[in-house]
Motif scaffolding. Structure first.
Motif, mmCIF file in Angstrom:
data_model
loop_
_atom_site.group_PDB
_atom_site.id
_atom_site.type_symbol
_atom_site.label_atom_id
_atom_site.label_comp_id
_atom_site.label_asym_id
_atom_site.label_seq_id
_atom_site.Cartn_x
_atom_site.Cartn_y
_atom_site.Cartn_z
ATOM 1 N N LYS A 90 65.624 35.269 70.821
ATOM 2 C CA LYS A 90 65.031 34.138 70.094
ATOM 3 C C LYS A 90 64.225 34.592 68.872
ATOM 4 O O LYS A 90 64.238 33.914 67.824
ATOM 5 N N PRO A 91 63.515 35.735 68.935
ATOM 6 C CA PRO A 91 62.804 36.185 67.733
ATOM 7 C C PRO A 91 63.725 36.424 66.549
ATOM 8 O O PRO A 91 63.312 36.247 65.393
ATOM 9 N N ILE A 92 64.983 36.786 66.810
ATOM 10 C CA ILE A 92 65.932 36.993 65.718
ATOM 11 C C ILE A 92 66.226 35.659 65.040
ATOM 12 O O ILE A 92 66.254 35.552 63.804
ATOM 13 N N ALA A 93 66.462 34.632 65.876
ATOM 14 C CA ALA A 93 66.734 33.295 65.327
ATOM 15 C C ALA A 93 65.525 32.766 64.562
ATOM 16 O O ALA A 93 65.657 32.185 63.469
ATOM 17 N N ASP A 94 64.321 32.978 65.117
ATOM 18 C CA ASP A 94 63.102 32.485 64.458
ATOM 19 C C ASP A 94 62.905 33.157 63.107
ATOM 20 O O ASP A 94 62.458 32.531 62.137
ATOM 21 N N ALA A 95 63.244 34.431 63.044
ATOM 22 C CA ALA A 95 63.060 35.167 61.789
ATOM 23 C C ALA A 95 64.036 34.701 60.725
ATOM 24 O O ALA A 95 63.798 34.896 59.519
ATOM 25 N N GLY A 96 65.144 34.062 61.112
ATOM 26 C CA GLY A 96 66.127 33.612 60.131
ATOM 27 C C GLY A 96 65.766 32.293 59.476
ATOM 28 O O GLY A 96 66.265 31.976 58.389
ATOM 29 N N TYR A 97 64.889 31.498 60.115
ATOM 30 C CA TYR A 97 64.575 30.173 59.572
ATOM 31 C C TYR A 97 63.921 30.253 58.194
ATOM 32 O O TYR A 97 64.312 29.501 57.286
ATOM 33 N N PRO A 98 62.945 31.150 57.963
ATOM 34 C CA PRO A 98 62.357 31.246 56.614
ATOM 35 C C PRO A 98 63.378 31.603 55.549
ATOM 36 O O PRO A 98 63.218 31.238 54.374
ATOM 37 N N VAL A 99 64.437 32.329 55.937
ATOM 38 C CA VAL A 99 65.480 32.694 54.975
ATOM 39 C C VAL A 99 66.197 31.438 54.492
ATOM 40 O O VAL A 99 66.470 31.278 53.295
ATOM 41 N N LEU A 100 66.503 30.545 55.436
ATOM 42 C CA LEU A 100 67.155 29.292 55.062
ATOM 43 C C LEU A 100 66.245 28.428 54.210
ATOM 44 O O LEU A 100 66.691 27.773 53.252
ATOM 45 N N LEU A 101 64.961 28.402 54.565
ATOM 46 C CA LEU A 101 64.005 27.618 53.776
ATOM 47 C C LEU A 101 63.946 28.087 52.332
ATOM 48 O O LEU A 101 63.678 27.305 51.408
ATOM 49 N N ALA A 102 64.205 29.373 52.163
ATOM 50 C CA ALA A 102 64.173 29.933 50.806
ATOM 51 C C ALA A 102 65.478 29.702 50.071
ATOM 52 O O ALA A 102 65.623 30.132 48.926
ATOM 53 N N GLY A 103 66.450 29.032 50.746
ATOM 54 C CA GLY A 103 67.712 28.712 50.091
ATOM 55 C C GLY A 103 68.703 29.849 50.096
ATOM 56 O O GLY A 103 69.655 29.848 49.317
ATOM 57 N N LYS A 104 68.492 30.825 50.971
ATOM 58 C CA LYS A 104 69.392 31.982 51.025
ATOM 59 C C LYS A 104 70.342 31.860 52.210
ATOM 60 O O LYS A 104 69.978 31.329 53.255
ATOM 61 N N ASP A 105 71.557 32.378 51.987
ATOM 62 C CA ASP A 105 72.534 32.383 53.073
ATOM 63 C C ASP A 105 72.038 33.312 54.194
ATOM 64 O O ASP A 105 71.353 34.316 53.941
ATOM 65 N N LEU A 106 72.438 32.993 55.427
ATOM 66 C CA LEU A 106 71.968 33.754 56.588
ATOM 67 C C LEU A 106 73.141 34.073 57.514
ATOM 68 O O LEU A 106 74.016 33.236 57.733
ATOM 69 N N ALA A 145 76.491 33.848 63.794
ATOM 70 C CA ALA A 145 76.214 32.580 63.085
ATOM 71 C C ALA A 145 76.068 32.856 61.597
ATOM 72 O O ALA A 145 75.213 33.644 61.190
ATOM 73 N N ARG A 146 76.917 32.179 60.789
ATOM 74 C CA ARG A 146 76.832 32.285 59.318
ATOM 75 C C ARG A 146 76.449 30.906 58.786
ATOM 76 O O ARG A 146 77.173 29.931 59.001
ATOM 77 N N MET A 147 75.318 30.808 58.100
ATOM 78 C CA MET A 147 74.766 29.506 57.678
ATOM 79 C C MET A 147 74.471 29.500 56.186
ATOM 80 O O MET A 147 74.022 30.518 55.629
ATOM 81 N N LYS A 148 74.748 28.345 55.608
ATOM 82 C CA LYS A 148 74.511 28.170 54.171
ATOM 83 C C LYS A 148 73.577 26.973 53.996
ATOM 84 O O LYS A 148 73.903 25.862 54.405
ATOM 85 N N PRO A 149 72.399 27.154 53.410
ATOM 86 C CA PRO A 149 71.445 26.050 53.268
ATOM 87 C C PRO A 149 71.730 25.192 52.015
ATOM 88 O O PRO A 149 72.363 25.668 51.072
ATOM 89 N N LYS A 150 71.229 23.917 52.058
ATOM 90 C CA LYS A 150 71.323 23.033 50.881
ATOM 91 C C LYS A 150 69.941 22.467 50.619
ATOM 92 O O LYS A 150 69.315 21.892 51.523
ATOM 93 N N LEU A 151 69.452 22.658 49.406
ATOM 94 C CA LEU A 151 68.123 22.195 49.026
ATOM 95 C C LEU A 151 68.255 20.995 48.093
ATOM 96 O O LEU A 151 69.220 20.878 47.326
ATOM 97 N N ASP A 152 67.239 20.088 48.142
ATOM 98 C CA ASP A 152 67.229 18.960 47.193
ATOM 99 C C ASP A 152 66.603 19.408 45.882
ATOM 100 O O ASP A 152 66.299 20.606 45.701
ATOM 101 N N GLY A 153 66.386 18.430 44.981
ATOM 102 C CA GLY A 153 65.841 18.766 43.669
ATOM 103 C C GLY A 153 64.458 19.361 43.727
ATOM 104 O O GLY A 153 64.040 20.051 42.782
ATOM 105 N N ASN A 154 63.744 19.092 44.795
ATOM 106 C CA ASN A 154 62.392 19.646 44.942
ATOM 107 C C ASN A 154 62.366 20.977 45.691
ATOM 108 O O ASN A 154 61.294 21.500 46.018
ATOM 109 N N GLY A 155 63.577 21.478 45.998
ATOM 110 C CA GLY A 155 63.635 22.771 46.699
ATOM 111 C C GLY A 155 63.398 22.645 48.179
ATOM 112 O O GLY A 155 63.131 23.650 48.863
ATOM 113 N N LYS A 156 63.533 21.421 48.686
ATOM 114 C CA LYS A 156 63.325 21.215 50.109
ATOM 115 C C LYS A 156 64.653 21.340 50.837
ATOM 116 O O LYS A 156 65.678 20.850 50.377
#
Length: 667
Positions: free
Chosen positions: A98-114, A132-143
């Protein structure tokens, strides 16, 4: 043909009902719609047929937007479960990951592929790996508003990687040499053991042919057979006598096999080799040991046959001529001849038994060395004079060829052992020489004295010259014996020479004679030369004025007691017998005026040494002479230490006994 869309409307126009009709060409729109529906169906089919779980999640509403049917295959739960509980995938991750998964969440928040690898607890009870290969999508405000991803079951790959890792570790840590070559035989991989055995570095071997190990001893034909075997897809097994980088030779047991691809085509060769140098040496040593054991058995059989002959022959003479002596009407001359034969047979048997007992004590490590300063020239002279009658009887000339200068004739050594060495060499020369001469001598060579005995005898074959010094062995061991003797004389001589710090060797040519050499080191003096006491001849004892003696004979053998009493009758005033140790002590205590005790060492209840120590507690004047049938080197020292005045070995000769007694009771 085109597709049209007709739109008809009723309208009120000037109090009249009217209808207008709008006709539109929708051919392209319909084609586009059909294409879109087809694409949607194909995408759904693709989702349903892929082994990877595809998902799309609205992170704002925490809502699963897409979950392909492969979720059930990967996670073990149908897609509907993920729509109901978008966090189900996280709940399936094992606690350790689980710590591995938790450490990946900030990467997605930053808009980076994980991309990360995790382990999940599958409802089947298995532990499975997922990628797991994930691609994030951010809105105009970077959210972060959406995460799209693909999850793959990589359990099989992980198991294969683990197996490969184990295999890699096994090869790297293997106690045998492993290397892989290309189709031309050039090395592409070598394990650490190969480097350790050969002495080469990895850089020196990669790309090189294994012939770099070759010592050049293996025939070319064997290499051709090797290649013929592996090119045909078979395994080859054999041995190599290879050479290390430093030039040292070593043996390897090798197995070389082809490696096939999925099409059963040979793509590489693998060689597995084990250093068997020590095994080869062990086998060689085993062969030598086996040969020695077989030789030992042969020698033992020959020795037993020899001993049987050496004991039975004189015993036959003793018993045979003793029975003849019992016949009536024998002349004195005939009786004397028979007695002489019996005496000679007894001497021969005694020599055999003495040799056996002496070599046994040598092997048991019970021999001690007692060094005193002696006159070497006199020692050699005495022994040569002693054996001259025997050699002359055989028609041989025994003489001294060389002695030391008077200023160098003294040597610190063990006199009894030196006597035994020279005696054995002279007796050996007399035995194996039928005619000619025997020369004895000694000379100084550096820090050693070299003795030699040279004869013109039959000589020794070259292949037997080392063997003559072995125990129980003669130069000639055949079913038909020519020479009498135990075969122990030279073995005893060699043991004594080595005990005294010297070496012994032989030079010989078959049919031309032999020269036996031995050396002794020259040591500094530690004791003055013992002054020899002149000993009267037995026939002169009574005329020398020696007083009559009171004697205790201590022995448990009745015949021995009878013999001693007869031998001492002329010099005895009184003789008392004792057949046990305690009885000797009691007699000596009751009769303190007795002059002499002949103390047998081996007696019932209390041995002679112990009885002597008891007597010395209350009587220090009585002369005690130890007598024993053991007749071992060093027994004299043991007897003196126990309190005896002197020592005489059995069988006791009358002349020698009287001479010894006379040294203690001279007037």
């Amino acid at each position: 043909i085109i597709d049209v869309e007709i739109i008809s409307h009723s309208v009120q126009f000037n109090d009249r009902n009217a209808r207008y009709v709008l006709i539109s060409d929708i051919t392209e729109r319909k084609i586009a719609k059909e294409a879109l529906e087809l694409a949607h169906n194909e995408l759904e089919n693709l989702h349903d047929n892929l082994n990877d779980a595809i998902f799309s999640m609205d992170t704002v509403q925490n809502k699963m937007l897409v979950a392909s049917s492969a979720h059930e295959q990967v996670f073990g739960y149908p897609p509907s479960m993920f729509f109901q509980n978008p966090q189900l995938w996280y709940e399936l991750i094992i606690p350790e990951d689980k710590p591995i998964a938790d450490a990946g969440y900030p990467v997605l928040l930053a808009g980076k592929d994980l991309m990360h690898e995790l382990r999940i607890a599958h409802p089947s009870g298995q532990l499975r790996w997922i990628e797991a290969r994930m691609k994030p999508k951010l809105d105009g405000n970077g959210k972060l508003v959406r995460v799209n991803g693909i999850v793959t079951d990589i359990t099989g790959r992980k198991i294969a990687e683990q197996e490969l890792k184990k295999l890699s570790h096994a090869i790297e840590q293997s106690p045998v040499s492993v290397y892989i070559t290309d189709l031309n035989g050039n090395m592409e991989y070598v394990n650490p053991k190969t480097l350790k055995i050969s002495g080469y570095t990895k850089e020196e071997l990669i790309g090189k042919n294994p012939r770099v190990f070759s010592s050049g001893e293996k025939p070319k034909k064997e290499y051709q057979q090797l290649w013929s075997t592996i090119l045909s897809g078979n395994n080859w097994h054999g041995e190599f006598h290879n050479k290390r980088k430093n030039g040292e030779l070593y043996w390897e047991s090798a197995s070389i096999s082809p490696i096939f691809n999925n099409k059963h085509e040979i793509i590489n060769y693998v060689a597995i080799k084990e250093d068997i140098t020590e095994l080869k040496q062990f086998i060689e040593d085993l062969k030598i040991t086996k040969e020695k054991a077989e030789e030992s058995d042969r020698l033992k059989s020959a020795f037993l046959a020899n001993m049987s002959h050496e004991i039975r022959t004189p015993m036959n003479g003793i018993l045979g001529f003793t029975s003849l002596l019992l016949e009536p009407d024998l002349s004195d001359e005939t009786k004397d001849a028979y007695i002489q034969i019996i005496h000679q047979s007894g001497e021969r048997m005694l020599n055999t038994v003495t040799d056996i007992v002496e070599i046994s004590k040598i092997e048991a490590g019970l021999i001690t060395v007692s060094n005193k300063e002696i006159d070497l020239n006199e020692t050699v002279n005495v022994l040569v004079r002693f054996f001259q009658p025997e050699s002359e009887k055989k028609g041989l000339k025994l003489s001294i060829e060389m002695l030391l200068p008077d200023v160098k004739k003294h040597l610190l050594t063990d006199r009894s052992k030196l006597d035994s060495i020279i005696t054995n060499l002279i007796k050996n020369a007399i035995k194996y020489t039928d005619s000619g001469t025997i020369m004895v001598g000694c000379r100084q060579k550096g820090s050693e004295v070299e003795f030699y005995v040279k004869d013109t005898g039959i000589g020794i074959p070259a292949h037997r010259q080392e063997a003559v010094f072995n125990r129980f062995e003669q130069a000639y061991i055949t079913a038909t014996r020519t020479f009498e003797g135990s075969g122990l004389g030279l073995a005893i001589a060699k043991s004594y020479v080595e005990m005294l710090g010297g070496k012994i060797r032989v030079e010989s040519k078959e049919g031309l004679g032999s020269i036996f050499y031995f050396t002794l080191p020259i040591k500094s003096k530690i004791e003055p030369i013992a002054k020899e006491i002149p000993v009267a001849k037995p026939a002169e004892l009574m005329r020398s004025g020696m007083k009559k003696l009171k004697i205790i004979l201590a022995d448990d053998d009745e015949i021995a007691l009878q013999y001693l009493e007869l031998a001492l009758a002329d010099i005895a005033e009184e003789i008392v017998q004792a057949n046990t140790g305690p009885k000797v002590v009691e007699l000596c205590r009751e009769h303190p005026d007795f002059d002499l005790i002949l103390m047998d060492i081996k007696m019932p209840e209390m041995n002679g040494y112990k009885a002597t120590r008891r007597i010395r507690e209350f009587n220090s004047k009585v002369i005690i002479i130890a007598q024993t049938a053991y007749a071992m080197s060093g027994d004299s020292e043991i007897a003196i230490k126990a309190g005896c005045n002197d020592y005489i070995p059995k069988p006791i000769k009358k002349d020698e006994l009287l001479a010894l007694i006379q040294t203690y009771f001279r007037i």
